[in-house]
Design an enzyme around this catalytic site. Structure first.
Site, short mmCIF file in Angstrom:
data_model
loop_
_atom_site.label_atom_id
_atom_site.label_comp_id
_atom_site.label_asym_id
_atom_site.label_seq_id
_atom_site.Cartn_x
_atom_site.Cartn_y
_atom_site.Cartn_z
N ASN A 163 -21.00 12.13 -0.62
CA ASN A 163 -20.89 10.52 -1.31
C ASN A 163 -21.47 10.52 -1.59
OD1 ASN A 163 -20.63 7.89 -0.06
ND2 ASN A 163 -19.30 8.41 1.46
N CYS A 177 19.25 -0.24 23.07
CA CYS A 177 19.94 -0.85 21.68
C CYS A 177 18.81 -0.08 20.49
CB CYS A 177 19.74 -2.58 21.51
SG CYS A 177 18.27 -2.75 22.33
N GLU A 229 -23.19 6.99 -1.92
CA GLU A 229 -23.84 5.89 -1.87
C GLU A 229 -23.96 6.43 -0.11
OE1 GLU A 229 -24.15 3.39 -2.42
OE2 GLU A 229 -22.92 4.26 -4.56
N ARG A 256 0.45 -1.46 -0.07
CA ARG A 256 0.02 0.32 0.18
C ARG A 256 0.97 1.14 0.24
NH1 ARG A 256 -3.69 -0.65 4.86
NH2 ARG A 256 -4.40 1.36 3.77
N ASP A 281 -2.82 8.55 3.67
CA ASP A 281 -1.87 8.42 2.42
C ASP A 281 -1.20 9.55 1.93
OD1 ASP A 281 -4.25 10.33 1.69
OD2 ASP A 281 -5.14 8.77 0.90
N HIS A 303 -5.24 8.88 11.60
CA HIS A 303 -5.19 7.80 11.51
C HIS A 303 -3.15 7.65 11.22
CE1 HIS A 303 -9.55 6.33 11.50
NE2 HIS A 303 -9.24 6.53 12.97
N THR A 359 -15.88 9.37 3.68
CA THR A 359 -16.37 8.18 4.50
C THR A 359 -17.90 7.34 5.14
OG1 THR A 359 -15.71 7.61 7.04
CG2 THR A 359 -16.47 9.94 6.80
N SER A 360 -17.70 6.27 5.44
CA SER A 360 -18.39 5.39 5.60
C SER A 360 -19.33 6.36 7.10
CB SER A 360 -18.58 3.62 5.90
OG SER A 360 -17.28 3.55 6.98
C1 BJW Z 1 -16.86 8.45 -1.66
C2 BJW Z 1 -16.23 8.08 -3.24
C3 BJW Z 1 -15.73 8.96 -4.03
C4 BJW Z 1 -16.11 6.19 -2.63
N1 BJW Z 1 -15.92 10.38 -2.95
N2 BJW Z 1 -16.83 9.33 -1.07
C5 BJW Z 1 -18.07 3.47 19.90
C6 BJW Z 1 -18.77 2.87 18.79
C7 BJW Z 1 -18.52 1.44 18.42
C8 BJW Z 1 -17.05 1.35 18.07
C9 BJW Z 1 -15.92 1.86 18.33
C10 BJW Z 1 -16.68 2.85 19.04
N3 BJW Z 1 -15.66 3.71 19.77
C11 BJW Z 1 -14.32 2.86 19.53
C12 BJW Z 1 -14.25 1.73 18.28
C13 BJW Z 1 -13.57 0.82 18.08
C14 BJW Z 1 -13.45 1.28 17.22
C15 BJW Z 1 -14.54 1.37 15.63
O1 BJW Z 1 -14.77 1.89 15.66
N4 BJW Z 1 -14.82 -0.34 15.65
C16 BJW Z 1 -15.87 0.25 14.34
C17 BJW Z 1 -15.44 -0.61 13.34
C18 BJW Z 1 -17.48 -0.56 14.63
N5 BJW Z 1 -12.15 1.62 16.72
C19 BJW Z 1 -11.15 1.73 17.42
O2 BJW Z 1 -10.38 0.82 17.54
C20 BJW Z 1 -10.26 2.67 17.24
N6 BJW Z 1 -9.69 3.41 18.38
C21 BJW Z 1 -10.23 2.97 19.68
O3 BJW Z 1 -11.44 3.56 19.86
O4 BJW Z 1 -9.67 3.42 20.75
C22 BJW Z 1 -10.08 3.64 21.63
C23 BJW Z 1 -8.93 3.38 23.00
C24 BJW Z 1 -8.92 4.46 23.39
C25 BJW Z 1 -7.73 4.61 24.99
C26 BJW Z 1 -6.54 3.26 24.69
C27 BJW Z 1 -6.85 2.49 24.36
C28 BJW Z 1 -7.72 2.32 23.23
C29 BJW Z 1 -8.97 3.27 16.24
C30 BJW Z 1 -9.46 3.08 14.59
C31 BJW Z 1 -8.72 3.03 13.93
C32 BJW Z 1 -8.86 2.98 12.03
N7 BJW Z 1 -8.31 2.61 11.26
C33 BJW Z 1 -7.90 2.38 10.21
C34 BJW Z 1 -7.26 2.00 9.64
C35 BJW Z 1 -5.86 2.45 9.63
C36 BJW Z 1 -4.61 2.31 9.04
C37 BJW Z 1 -4.67 1.97 7.66
O5 BJW Z 1 -5.01 2.17 6.54
O6 BJW Z 1 -4.01 0.40 7.32
O7 BJW Z 1 -7.96 3.49 10.08
S1 BJW Z 1 -9.44 1.43 10.00
C38 BJW Z 1 -10.11 2.97 8.53
O8 BJW Z 1 -11.41 2.44 8.54
C39 BJW Z 1 -8.90 3.01 8.83
C40 BJW Z 1 -10.04 3.90 7.75
O9 BJW Z 1 -9.37 5.11 8.23
C41 BJW Z 1 -11.28 3.82 8.35
C42 BJW Z 1 -12.89 4.72 8.26
O10 BJW Z 1 -12.61 4.18 6.87
P1 BJW Z 1 -13.61 5.25 5.54
O11 BJW Z 1 -12.66 6.41 5.54
O12 BJW Z 1 -15.38 5.72 5.85
O13 BJW Z 1 -13.45 4.51 4.67
P2 BJW Z 1 -14.57 3.08 4.41
O14 BJW Z 1 -13.70 2.10 3.39
O15 BJW Z 1 -15.50 2.35 5.36
O16 BJW Z 1 -15.47 4.20 3.37
C43 BJW Z 1 -15.04 4.86 2.40
C44 BJW Z 1 -16.48 5.53 1.32
O17 BJW Z 1 -16.01 6.75 0.64
C45 BJW Z 1 -18.19 5.14 1.30
O18 BJW Z 1 -19.25 5.37 2.54
C46 BJW Z 1 -17.79 5.12 -0.07
O19 BJW Z 1 -19.51 5.42 -0.52
C47 BJW Z 1 -16.82 6.76 0.54
N8 BJW Z 1 -16.83 7.01 -1.60
N9 BJW Z 1 -15.93 6.82 -3.64
C48 BJW Z 1 -16.58 10.32 -2.44
N10 BJW Z 1 -15.27 9.21 -5.57
#
Ligand code: BJW
Length: 238
Positions: free
Chosen positions: A210, A133, A212, A68, A103, A118, A188-189
């Site tokens: 968005n 070390c 969708e 990636r 990115d 993130h 974002t979703s």
């Molecule tokens: C277009 C388009 C175009 C297409 N134009 N649009 C509260 C409730 C429930 C759960 C939780 C909560 N609080 C915390 C949680 C747990 C968890 C969580 O949220 N889980 C859910 C999945 C249920 N969250 C965490 O674990 C977070 N940490 C945390 O809360 O820690 C607490 C803590 C405190 C103190 C000590 C210790 C812990 C951390 C979350 C980290 C997320 N990381 C990732 C990976 C990053 C690294 C990597 O890249 O590999 O981040 S996961 C992934 O999802 C990435 C993204 O940033 C993130 C969001 O995704 P995004 O951007 O929304 O993408 P998609 O694919 O989902 O959506 C794309 C959208 O674009 C779609 O809607 C399309 O329609 C649209 N689209 N083309 C405009 N051209």
């Protein structure tokens, strides 16, 4: 509807942008949850983007990120990234840009002060607390590179599930949400917290861009159904 959002933007003293993977889709970066092709069809990001996955299979997770990283280095910011950067340059202090993306495309488009919730896929850090070390420039090359003294591994400097977001960055993002007159939520979703919660605490209007439906639509004042690189230039031009 776009005219209404332009009007809100024109009247806004403080604006915020919250972007997700869809922001970079038109640059050629696959999103997380609607990608059914390539790498995303074979691997579930929700399974790979965790510390447990990395400890269980460091080589596989490291290689997934290496792939990636190379992809991100090959693509370019799109018209949406550029429109946001140009708007902020024309209107200093009026737009705080918050991104979930790792990115670096907003920064490459010229946006400054981006709140990257993130992390950054182009950087890495030690998996465990470093010992004396642990010197990154002396790490043994490999998948992943590791400390030749203690074996500590390098890992991508991104926020995995279950990990805390960078404290000050999140605090700054929350403050921007609570102060803004308009928040643009782009690509974002709205599934991942605490990032998605920023749209729910926004003080002013919330407008979603968005193609969708998303989890945040019900909390929005306006939903623009379309793609970021097409709608943002129309929305943000003077
Ligand atoms: C277009 C388009 C175009 C297409 N134009 N649009 C509260 C409730 C429930 C759960 C939780 C909560 N609080 C915390 C949680 C747990 C968890 C969580 O949220 N889980 C859910 C999945 C249920 N969250 C965490 O674990 C977070 N940490 C945390 O809360 O820690 C607490 C803590 C405190 C103190 C000590 C210790 C812990 C951390 C979350 C980290 C997320 N990381 C990732 C990976 C990053 C690294 C990597 O890249 O590999 O981040 S996961 C992934 O999802 C990435 C993204 O940033 C993130 C969001 O995704 P995004 O951007 O929304 O993408 P998609 O694919 O989902 O959506 C794309 C959208 O674009 C779609 O809607 C399309 O329609 C649209 N689209 N083309 C405009 N051209």
């Amino acid at each position: 509807m776009i005219g209404q959002v332009r009007q809100w933007l024109g009247a806004a003293r403080h604006g915020a942008g919250l972007t997700g993977a869809g922001m970079s889709a038109e640059s050629g970066v696959p999103t997380f949850r609607d990608g059914q092709t390539g790498l995303w069809a074979k691997f579930d990001p929700q399974q790979l983007a965790t510390e447990e996955a990395f400890r269980a299979n460091p080589a596989m997770v490291w290689d997934w990120y290496a792939f990636r990283r190379e992809m991100v280095a090959r693509v370019e910011p799109n018209a949406g990234h550029r429109a946001l950067a140009a708007f902020a340059q024309r209107h200093p202090q009026r737009l705080t840009l918050i991104t979930q993306n790792v990115d670096g495309l907003h920064q490459r488009a010229g946006s400054v002060g981006v709140l990257a919730l993130h992390g950054n896929i182009s950087e890495d850090k030690w998996l465990d607390a470093p010992n004396a070390c642990c010197n990154p420039s002396l790490a043994l090359p490999g998948s992943p590179p590791c400390c030749k003294g203690c074996g500590n591994m390098r890992r991508p400097a991104v926020v995995w599930f279950g990990e805390a977001l960078p404290l000050q960055t999140l605090a700054d993002a929350e403050a921007a949400a609570q102060e803004c007159d308009l928040m643009l939520v782009v690509g974002t979703s709205g599934l991942v917290y605490p990032a998605a919660g920023l749209a729910r605490i926004a003080r002013g209007k919330v407008a979603i861009i968005n193609p969708e439906p998303t989890e945040l639509d019900s909390a929005a004042d306006a939903v623009l159904r379309g793609k970021a690189a097409q709608l943002l230039p129309q929305l943000l031009e003077d």
